[in-house]
Structures are given as structure tokens and as C-alpha cells.
Design a protein around this motif. Sequence first.
Motif, PDB file in Angstrom:
ATOM      1  N   LEU A  16       6.789 -37.461  18.067  1.00  0.00           N
ATOM      2  CA  LEU A  16       7.971 -36.620  18.028  1.00  0.00           C
ATOM      3  C   LEU A  16       9.206 -37.419  17.654  1.00  0.00           C
ATOM      4  O   LEU A  16       9.998 -37.024  16.799  1.00  0.00           O
ATOM      5  CB  LEU A  16       8.183 -35.958  19.395  1.00  0.00           C
ATOM      6  N   ALA A  17       9.387 -38.564  18.300  1.00  0.00           N
ATOM      7  CA  ALA A  17      10.573 -39.370  18.018  1.00  0.00           C
ATOM      8  C   ALA A  17      10.608 -39.795  16.565  1.00  0.00           C
ATOM      9  O   ALA A  17      11.657 -39.794  15.923  1.00  0.00           O
ATOM     10  CB  ALA A  17      10.583 -40.623  18.917  1.00  0.00           C
ATOM     11  N   LEU A  18       9.442 -40.157  16.039  1.00  0.00           N
ATOM     12  CA  LEU A  18       9.362 -40.501  14.615  1.00  0.00           C
ATOM     13  C   LEU A  18       9.845 -39.371  13.741  1.00  0.00           C
ATOM     14  O   LEU A  18      10.682 -39.532  12.866  1.00  0.00           O
ATOM     15  CB  LEU A  18       7.910 -40.828  14.264  1.00  0.00           C
ATOM     16  N   VAL A  68      -0.007 -24.795  18.291  1.00  0.00           N
ATOM     17  CA  VAL A  68       1.424 -24.754  18.590  1.00  0.00           C
ATOM     18  C   VAL A  68       1.760 -23.525  19.430  1.00  0.00           C
ATOM     19  O   VAL A  68       2.495 -23.604  20.431  1.00  0.00           O
ATOM     20  CB  VAL A  68       2.254 -24.763  17.291  1.00  0.00           C
ATOM     21  N   THR A  69       1.226 -22.386  19.051  1.00  0.00           N
ATOM     22  CA  THR A  69       1.485 -21.157  19.807  1.00  0.00           C
ATOM     23  C   THR A  69       0.954 -21.270  21.235  1.00  0.00           C
ATOM     24  O   THR A  69       1.631 -20.887  22.199  1.00  0.00           O
ATOM     25  CB  THR A  69       0.830 -19.958  19.100  1.00  0.00           C
ATOM     26  N   GLU A  70      -0.242 -21.816  21.376  1.00  0.00           N
ATOM     27  CA  GLU A  70      -0.837 -21.957  22.710  1.00  0.00           C
ATOM     28  C   GLU A  70      -0.014 -22.910  23.577  1.00  0.00           C
ATOM     29  O   GLU A  70       0.288 -22.604  24.743  1.00  0.00           O
ATOM     30  CB  GLU A  70      -2.263 -22.475  22.573  1.00  0.00           C
ATOM     31  N   LYS A  71       0.365 -24.069  23.029  1.00  0.00           N
ATOM     32  CA  LYS A  71       1.112 -25.051  23.817  1.00  0.00           C
ATOM     33  C   LYS A  71       2.509 -24.567  24.187  1.00  0.00           C
ATOM     34  O   LYS A  71       3.070 -24.999  25.195  1.00  0.00           O
ATOM     35  CB  LYS A  71       1.204 -26.366  23.050  1.00  0.00           C
ATOM     36  N   ILE A  76       6.514 -19.777  20.487  1.00  0.00           N
ATOM     37  CA  ILE A  76       6.602 -20.052  19.045  1.00  0.00           C
ATOM     38  C   ILE A  76       5.359 -19.482  18.378  1.00  0.00           C
ATOM     39  O   ILE A  76       4.237 -19.923  18.629  1.00  0.00           O
ATOM     40  CB  ILE A  76       6.710 -21.559  18.757  1.00  0.00           C
ATOM     41  N   THR A  77       5.553 -18.482  17.568  1.00  0.00           N
ATOM     42  CA  THR A  77       4.452 -17.886  16.826  1.00  0.00           C
ATOM     43  C   THR A  77       4.766 -17.976  15.334  1.00  0.00           C
ATOM     44  O   THR A  77       5.887 -18.306  14.929  1.00  0.00           O
ATOM     45  CB  THR A  77       4.227 -16.420  17.223  1.00  0.00           C
ATOM     46  N   ILE A 281       6.273 -29.914  20.380  1.00  0.00           N
ATOM     47  CA  ILE A 281       4.995 -29.211  20.230  1.00  0.00           C
ATOM     48  C   ILE A 281       4.610 -29.091  18.765  1.00  0.00           C
ATOM     49  O   ILE A 281       3.442 -29.277  18.390  1.00  0.00           O
ATOM     50  CB  ILE A 281       5.080 -27.821  20.893  1.00  0.00           C
ATOM     51  N   ILE A 282       5.586 -28.797  17.906  1.00  0.00           N
ATOM     52  CA  ILE A 282       5.286 -28.661  16.478  1.00  0.00           C
ATOM     53  C   ILE A 282       4.849 -29.989  15.879  1.00  0.00           C
ATOM     54  O   ILE A 282       3.914 -30.059  15.085  1.00  0.00           O
ATOM     55  CB  ILE A 282       6.513 -28.108  15.725  1.00  0.00           C
TER      56      ILE A 282
END
Length: 409
Positions: A16-18, A68-71, A76-77, A281-282
Amino acid sequence: MSRHRKTAAAAGSAVLALALAACGGSDAEGSGSEQSLESMKPVTLSFNESVAPGSGMATALNEFLDTVTEKSGGKITFEKFYSSSLLAPTETLTGVSDGVGSISQVTPAFFQEKLPVTAWLARAAPALEPGFPLTTIQGPLAGSDFALGSEELTREYADNNVVILRSYTSGYGNAICTKRIETLADAKGVRIRVAGEPFASEAKAIGMEPVVIPGTEMFEALQRGVVDCVTAADGGEIYSTFGLTEVGKYLVPIQFSPTTFISFMMNKDQWDELPEAGQKIILETWADYEVKRLRETLTGFGRFLDDAEEKRIEFTDPREINVKLAAHQKAAVADLATSAPPGVADPEGVLKAYLDKLAEYLPVAQGLVKGGAAPPGIELKAAYRTAIDQVDFDGLHEAYVKMYTSHAG
């Protein structure tokens, strides 16, 4: 609080940070909304992809989006638009910049005026090591590593109100044709669909007549005889899913350059509105996606071979053409620093940085392909069947995680 301090403990958070640093440069530290994932209003992001819905690459993307949607607990869908059904390939960058689409695959060849630095660097693609499936491992690793750390590219994307989520590099191209082509004499005057530069110049170098046509129009162009051949990034299953095997009867393994810096880009305003947890998450699952995509892509080459055998598509041996094309490509890369777009203060340095990344990842990729790689010629026919068993996918996943983590500090 520094995002880098919050993410130093785990590889996924490091990814994520990257991505945050790469997407927004120095401004990325504050790009995410401060609201929590629990308090955010549900959002539906439109995702535009060029591949067909039934392809292996679409399967990998579906798994990624579903995760992504599950997490996110359903916060987010995604509304999925395959086969460029929301944005045509020539509209993707402007469509995402304006918010017509939230996320889309963007091919720099169609946006050379808006992405001049990216399009310029894409012309260095012939520096990638030829060999199937070697190129499709070396290229994405090196290209993503370079793009995520390049000040020049980060600035260019921000100027277009987009952030880059990942970058992809295809293997060396080939062509599917309605006529048999093996020699330079065969290639002379043949009309071939290309996506833009550098492929148009390469086609001219071997005597062909390039015609720039979007991917969504490839089938009609080949069927109606507007072109005699079609070339597309990766080829393989793409030819089947776009129906090209119904018309083309010859697979001609011409060594067209890989397509580099094919990127998933997201509207920067929509990205900034997501909470940091949503951004995480993405982004944190890209390593998984890359491995799944390659696995599905290589499996798709096997399906294409089944399709080709059923339809009696013949593989030709254009080695004479490839010798001349390789010489043209080598000369083009050697001269690339002299044609840098305005605003690149140190063309030699930027180009060298990219070439150094390619060199850095070559032995990594070679170590992940058991038994060596097939050259981009007639040998591809056998390699399409065996490539899925040659790749060390666990090692590939480790390489992606290591690459992402290297940008987290």
C-alpha cells in the motif's frame, strides 16, 4: 501519522505504501480520506477493461475485484465493462481523467500527446529479452518497479488527474493473418493492424503497411479485408476471444515489440475520496493478481493452441523477417535518447534507469522459467503448450512482493 510508519510491519501494508507514494508523489501522504472504512458511504467504481469477458485475464480480474468487495465488507463494489464497452481504447485516459470511468486499462500508444514521457519510454521495449514466457515475467516486474519510482512518470499521471495502480508489459507480439507470410517478399505491401507506435514503424521496416485500428475493431477489419493481418499484445487467447481465429488462418510469429506501460489508472479525485483503509484493500492484493493473471494468460495460450488446431491454423516460420526487425529495433533503442520529449531534463539518465531495471530483473525472470524460454519464432507452437508448467509461480509471487516492498521505505 505517517502512512509508512503504519505499514512497516507487514508486506501487504508495505505494498500500500508503495502504491500511494507512486500514485501521488509527495502529495500521496495525505491523499486518502481520514474517514474509516466503516463510516464511509458505499461506492461503486466503474472498471473498464479491453479484454473479453470470457478470457483468462478477465477471470483473474474478476477474482481480484471480488476480493476487494469482500475485504471491504461490501463498501467498495465494481461495475465491470469488458471489451472496452464503457470507454473505447482511444478514450480511456480522458474518460478516467474526467470521471466517466473510475478505473481503466490505458495503453500509452493511443495518448502520446498527453503521456509523452510514457510513450517515449515505451519505445525502449525491444530492450526486453526475447523468449516465451520470459518476457512476460521480466517486463511487468521491471516496468512496475520503474514506473512506481519514476518522478517523471508520477508527475505526468498527476497532470492528467489519474493515479497509476499497476503497470503491465506484454510479451513480444506476433500476427494472425489471412495469407501465408514467411519471407520479406511475402511481407511486402501486406496491410497489418497495429495499435500505434512503435509498431507502425516496425511494420514499415519489414515492408508492411501499418493501419492503426483500435482493438475493438480488429475482427471487422480482418473479416472485411481492410487489413491482411492483425497484431495484438500477447496474441494467443486474445485472437480467439476476439473471433480472429474464425478469419485468420496463419499464425505468423513476427517479433513485434512488447507493449509496455499498459496501466490500470484510476481517477485521482475518486481515489483521494477513498479512506486509507479502502485504498489499502484495493492495492495490497496486486501481487496476487499479477500471478493469477500470468497463470490465466499462459493457460489461455494453451486454449488458443487447441482452437488453432481445431481450425487448422498454420504456424509459419518468419525467421528472415525477424532478423531484419531485430536490427531495426536495436537501432531504434540506441537512438532513443535523442528523441526525448520536452521536459525530460536528463534523457540519457532516465533511459538508463529503465534499461538498468530491465537488466536487474532479467536473471530473476530467467530463474523463474524452468527449462529456458522459446524464441519468438516457429518454436512458439510447442511453447504455448508447455509454458504453464515452466513457471515457478510461488517464486514469482515472492518477486512481486519483494519489488513492492522495496518502495515502502
